[in-house]
Write a protein that holds these residues in place. Structure first.
Motif, PDB file in Angstrom:
ATOM      1  N   THR A 166       4.842 -13.441  55.889  1.00 42.34           N
ATOM      2  CA  THR A 166       4.488 -14.558  55.009  1.00 42.34           C
ATOM      3  C   THR A 166       4.431 -14.162  53.537  1.00 42.34           C
ATOM      4  OG1 THR A 166       2.137 -14.097  55.394  1.00 42.34           O
ATOM      5  CG2 THR A 166       3.189 -15.758  56.805  1.00 42.34           C
ATOM      6  N   ASP A 167       4.690 -12.914  53.215  1.00 41.56           N
ATOM      7  CA  ASP A 167       4.574 -12.470  51.832  1.00 41.56           C
ATOM      8  C   ASP A 167       5.598 -13.157  50.941  1.00 41.56           C
ATOM      9  OD1 ASP A 167       2.451 -10.731  51.269  1.00 41.56           O
ATOM     10  OD2 ASP A 167       3.449  -9.047  52.256  1.00 41.56           O
ATOM     11  N   THR A 168       5.130 -13.628  49.793  1.00 40.38           N
ATOM     12  CA  THR A 168       5.990 -14.062  48.705  1.00 40.38           C
ATOM     13  C   THR A 168       5.898 -13.018  47.594  1.00 40.38           C
ATOM     14  OG1 THR A 168       4.228 -15.272  47.585  1.00 40.38           O
ATOM     15  CG2 THR A 168       5.503 -16.485  49.245  1.00 40.38           C
ATOM     16  N   THR A 169       6.742 -13.171  46.597  1.00 39.60           N
ATOM     17  CA  THR A 169       6.609 -12.265  45.453  1.00 39.60           C
ATOM     18  C   THR A 169       5.223 -12.388  44.837  1.00 39.60           C
ATOM     19  OG1 THR A 169       8.951 -12.068  44.923  1.00 39.60           O
ATOM     20  CG2 THR A 169       7.420 -11.882  43.081  1.00 39.60           C
ATOM     21  N   ALA A 170       4.673 -13.592  44.789  1.00 40.83           N
ATOM     22  CA  ALA A 170       3.337 -13.774  44.215  1.00 40.83           C
ATOM     23  C   ALA A 170       2.278 -13.010  45.003  1.00 40.83           C
ATOM     24  CB  ALA A 170       2.989 -15.261  44.164  1.00 40.83           C
ATOM     25  N   SER A 171       2.281 -13.132  46.323  1.00 38.33           N
ATOM     26  CA  SER A 171       1.243 -12.467  47.119  1.00 38.33           C
ATOM     27  C   SER A 171       1.430 -10.960  47.131  1.00 38.33           C
ATOM     28  CB  SER A 171       1.229 -13.017  48.549  1.00 38.33           C
ATOM     29  OG  SER A 171       2.423 -12.675  49.245  1.00 38.33           O
ATOM     30  N   LEU A 172       2.688 -10.509  47.221  1.00 38.45           N
ATOM     31  CA  LEU A 172       2.936  -9.068  47.243  1.00 38.45           C
ATOM     32  C   LEU A 172       2.655  -8.450  45.879  1.00 38.45           C
ATOM     33  CD1 LEU A 172       3.815  -6.832  49.137  1.00 38.45           C
ATOM     34  CD2 LEU A 172       6.198  -7.275  48.483  1.00 38.45           C
ATOM     35  N   HIS A 173       2.945  -9.184  44.830  1.00 41.54           N
ATOM     36  CA  HIS A 173       2.615  -8.727  43.476  1.00 41.54           C
ATOM     37  C   HIS A 173       1.128  -8.402  43.363  1.00 41.54           C
ATOM     38  CE1 HIS A 173       0.868  -9.710  39.529  1.00 41.54           C
ATOM     39  NE2 HIS A 173       1.966  -9.212  38.991  1.00 41.54           N
ATOM     40  N   ASP A 174       0.286  -9.305  43.850  1.00 39.60           N
ATOM     41  CA  ASP A 174      -1.160  -9.103  43.728  1.00 39.60           C
ATOM     42  C   ASP A 174      -1.623  -7.887  44.524  1.00 39.60           C
ATOM     43  OD1 ASP A 174      -1.146 -11.321  42.135  1.00 39.60           O
ATOM     44  OD2 ASP A 174      -2.073 -12.660  43.598  1.00 39.60           O
ATOM     45  N   LYS A 175      -1.064  -7.692  45.704  1.00 37.68           N
ATOM     46  CA  LYS A 175      -1.428  -6.526  46.508  1.00 37.68           C
ATOM     47  C   LYS A 175      -1.008  -5.229  45.815  1.00 37.68           C
ATOM     48  CE  LYS A 175      -0.633  -8.995  50.879  1.00 37.68           C
ATOM     49  NZ  LYS A 175       0.204  -9.024  52.096  1.00 37.68           N
ATOM     50  N   LEU A 176       0.208  -5.229  45.278  1.00 42.78           N
ATOM     51  CA  LEU A 176       0.713  -4.023  44.628  1.00 42.78           C
ATOM     52  C   LEU A 176      -0.004  -3.756  43.308  1.00 42.78           C
ATOM     53  CD1 LEU A 176       4.533  -4.395  45.337  1.00 42.78           C
ATOM     54  CD2 LEU A 176       3.007  -2.641  46.258  1.00 42.78           C
ATOM     55  N   ALA A 177      -0.370  -4.822  42.595  1.00 37.09           N
ATOM     56  CA  ALA A 177      -1.124  -4.636  41.356  1.00 37.09           C
ATOM     57  C   ALA A 177      -2.454  -3.951  41.630  1.00 37.09           C
ATOM     58  CB  ALA A 177      -1.342  -5.978  40.671  1.00 37.09           C
ATOM     59  N   ALA A 178      -3.138  -4.376  42.679  1.00 39.44           N
ATOM     60  CA  ALA A 178      -4.413  -3.755  43.035  1.00 39.44           C
ATOM     61  C   ALA A 178      -4.214  -2.306  43.474  1.00 39.44           C
ATOM     62  CB  ALA A 178      -5.092  -4.559  44.143  1.00 39.44           C
ATOM     63  N   LEU A 179      -3.151  -2.066  44.241  1.00 35.16           N
ATOM     64  CA  LEU A 179      -2.864  -0.704  44.690  1.00 35.16           C
ATOM     65  C   LEU A 179      -2.519   0.200  43.509  1.00 35.16           C
ATOM     66  CD1 LEU A 179      -2.395   1.369  46.904  1.00 35.16           C
ATOM     67  CD2 LEU A 179      -0.101   0.403  47.242  1.00 35.16           C
ATOM     68  N   GLY A 180      -1.681  -0.294  42.607  1.00 28.83           N
ATOM     69  CA  GLY A 180      -1.317   0.497  41.434  1.00 28.83           C
ATOM     70  C   GLY A 180      -2.508   0.793  40.549  1.00 28.83           C
ATOM     71  N   ALA A 181      -3.397  -0.188  40.414  1.00 31.28           N
ATOM     72  CA  ALA A 181      -4.598   0.009  39.591  1.00 31.28           C
ATOM     73  C   ALA A 181      -5.476   1.122  40.156  1.00 31.28           C
ATOM     74  CB  ALA A 181      -5.376  -1.299  39.505  1.00 31.28           C
ATOM     75  N   ARG A 182      -5.566   1.205  41.468  1.00 28.95           N
ATOM     76  CA  ARG A 182      -6.370   2.277  42.088  1.00 28.95           C
ATOM     77  C   ARG A 182      -5.673   3.625  41.961  1.00 28.95           C
ATOM     78  NH1 ARG A 182      -6.057   4.454  47.050  1.00 28.95           N
ATOM     79  NH2 ARG A 182      -4.957   2.718  48.039  1.00 28.95           N
ATOM     80  N   LEU A 183      -4.359   3.655  42.216  1.00 30.55           N
ATOM     81  CA  LEU A 183      -3.649   4.933  42.223  1.00 30.55           C
ATOM     82  C   LEU A 183      -3.577   5.568  40.842  1.00 30.55           C
ATOM     83  CD1 LEU A 183      -0.610   4.584  44.668  1.00 30.55           C
ATOM     84  CD2 LEU A 183      -2.822   5.676  45.048  1.00 30.55           C
ATOM     85  N   ILE A 184      -3.457   4.771  39.786  1.00 26.61           N
ATOM     86  CA  ILE A 184      -3.344   5.383  38.451  1.00 26.61           C
ATOM     87  C   ILE A 184      -4.642   6.073  38.062  1.00 26.61           C
ATOM     88  CG2 ILE A 184      -3.979   3.314  37.121  1.00 26.61           C
ATOM     89  CD1 ILE A 184      -1.348   6.035  36.246  1.00 26.61           C
ATOM     90  N   VAL A 185      -5.765   5.529  38.479  1.00 26.20           N
ATOM     91  CA  VAL A 185      -7.041   6.215  38.219  1.00 26.20           C
ATOM     92  C   VAL A 185      -7.083   7.548  38.970  1.00 26.20           C
ATOM     93  CG1 VAL A 185      -9.529   6.105  38.592  1.00 26.20           C
ATOM     94  CG2 VAL A 185      -8.319   4.116  37.676  1.00 26.20           C
ATOM     95  N   GLU A 186      -6.646   7.539  40.222  1.00 29.85           N
ATOM     96  CA  GLU A 186      -6.608   8.780  40.990  1.00 29.85           C
ATOM     97  C   GLU A 186      -5.663   9.790  40.347  1.00 29.85           C
ATOM     98  OE1 GLU A 186      -5.708   8.005  45.065  1.00 29.85           O
ATOM     99  OE2 GLU A 186      -7.291   6.492  45.293  1.00 29.85           O
ATOM    100  N   ALA A 187      -4.520   9.302  39.843  1.00 26.90           N
ATOM    101  CA  ALA A 187      -3.544  10.192  39.216  1.00 26.90           C
ATOM    102  C   ALA A 187      -4.113  10.837  37.957  1.00 26.90           C
ATOM    103  CB  ALA A 187      -2.271   9.422  38.887  1.00 26.90           C
ATOM    104  N   LEU A 188      -4.821  10.047  37.138  1.00 27.85           N
ATOM    105  CA  LEU A 188      -5.390  10.603  35.915  1.00 27.85           C
ATOM    106  C   LEU A 188      -6.529  11.570  36.215  1.00 27.85           C
ATOM    107  CD1 LEU A 188      -5.372   7.554  33.472  1.00 27.85           C
ATOM    108  CD2 LEU A 188      -3.724   9.416  33.692  1.00 27.85           C
ATOM    109  N   GLU A 189      -7.273  11.304  37.264  1.00 29.86           N
ATOM    110  CA  GLU A 189      -8.326  12.244  37.655  1.00 29.86           C
ATOM    111  C   GLU A 189      -7.723  13.575  38.098  1.00 29.86           C
ATOM    112  OE1 GLU A 189     -10.387   9.922  40.539  1.00 29.86           O
ATOM    113  OE2 GLU A 189     -11.713   8.961  39.054  1.00 29.86           O
ATOM    114  N   LEU A 190      -6.584  13.510  38.791  1.00 27.38           N
ATOM    115  CA  LEU A 190      -5.874  14.734  39.154  1.00 27.38           C
ATOM    116  C   LEU A 190      -5.365  15.459  37.915  1.00 27.38           C
ATOM    117  CD1 LEU A 190      -3.746  13.780  42.301  1.00 27.38           C
ATOM    118  CD2 LEU A 190      -5.541  15.510  42.175  1.00 27.38           C
TER     119      LEU A 190
END
Length: 318
Positions: A166-190
């Motif tokens: 059922t994913d649309t670009t809108a729904s997948l965008h929101d999931k990936l935005a949240a995932l990217g927001a978490r991963l970049i913090v982890e990357a900078l901490e590394l």
């Protein structure tokens, strides 16, 4: 760690919000110039600019960053702003400008990009759309060390995310935005503790996610129903699926693959469950439609306003 952030749309604003919440020092934000938007076509600040100003962060909006390009004064002013910011690292997310080599070389730790795919698959402008359109089972986020190529830099972190039916670009965008927001913090901490282990992208499996063009909205009913259905989800919220019914242009937003046979575009049934339309293979039940100038409507409400008879034909819009 001093972080300069470069980004423009909501996808990028999610990452900026995450960096702010994590307490990183953000002396400067780069974003695209204000653009006309809405019915009044008034200049509107990007989501990233709005968030930066709310937190009192200096914002630069150069048209170009090329010192030898068409706007050298703009680029020179941006260069001075970056030098004054003294960044340890630059984080880039859907910024919209190509970073010349002088920008890539300026931060001590380089420039890190939040990319919405599992590189090297779907390099380029529209990775979320193209993953859905292609029927990929999964996607994800790659945190990449940027180089001069198009999404060719070494990978620092990746995390996978399934693409559901059922994913649309809108729904997948929101999931990936949240995932990217978490991963970049982890990357900078590394990065802060020297924990980076860049991995070159594999040479096999490279694909390019070309920019979405408005002309792609035209529905070709000769195609298999499954392919059309994926394109409808990939093109939601832009540009949608466009069809012609009589003398009226229609937007098609949602559909389900069904069994059915007929001439491509032929209406096989029309009731509260939707319009059943024959395709090159199988059929589609159109469940959400929109008339020109109207709102997106469930099929039942659409048919009350515009009855459709069995045997009518939907065509590609003129």
């Amino acid at each position: 760690m001093r972080v300069v952030f470069a980004g423009t749309p909501e996808f990028a604003a999610s990452a900026l919000a995450s960096l702010l919440a994590a307490g990183f020092e953000l002396p400067l934000v780069l974003t695209q110039p204000d653009r006309p938007a809405g019915r009044g076509m008034k200049l509107q600040a990007s989501p990233v600019k709005q968030l930066a100003l709310q937190h009192g962060i200096k914002v630069a909006q150069p048209i170009s960053l090329r010192l030898d390009g068409k706007y050298p004064d703009e680029a020179a002013a941006a260069r001075q702003a970056l030098l004054d910011a003294r960044p340890d690292v630059m984080v880039v997310a859907a910024y919209g400008l190509i970073l010349p080599q002088w920008v890539l070389d300026l931060p001590r730790l380089g420039c890190l990009n939040i990319h919405g795919s599992l590189l090297p698959r779907w390099r380029g402008a529209a990775p979320i759309h193209r993953a859905i359109e292609a029927g990929d089972a999964e996607t994800g986020i790659t945190i990449m060390q940027m180089d001069a190529g198009l999404d060719t830099g070494a990978m620092l972190m990746t995390e996978r995310l399934p693409i559901v039916a059922t994913d649309t670009t809108a729904s997948l965008h929101d999931k990936l935005a949240a995932l990217g927001a978490r991963l970049i913090v982890e990357a900078l901490e590394l990065a802060a503790c020297g924990g980076f282990h860049p991995q070159p992208q594999p040479e096999a499996g490279v694909t390019y996610a070309h920019k979405i063009e408005k002309s792609e909205s035209q529905i070709d009913w000769r195609q298999p129903a499954a392919r059309i259905e994926r394109r409808l989800r990939a093109f939601d919220p832009f540009p949608g699926g466009l069809a012609q019914l009589g003398d009226e242009a229609l937007k098609v937003w949602r559909a389900e693959v069904c069994e059915g046979r007929g001439e491509p575009g032929e209406v096989l049934a029309a009731d509260a469950t939707g319009l059943l339309v024959a395709c090159g293979e199988q059929a589609l039940r159109l469940t959400e439609l929109q008339r020109a100038g109207g709102k997106r409507l469930p099929a039942a409400a659409f048919l009350q306003a515009r009855p459709v008879a069995v045997g009518e034909r939907l065509k590609s819009a003129a």
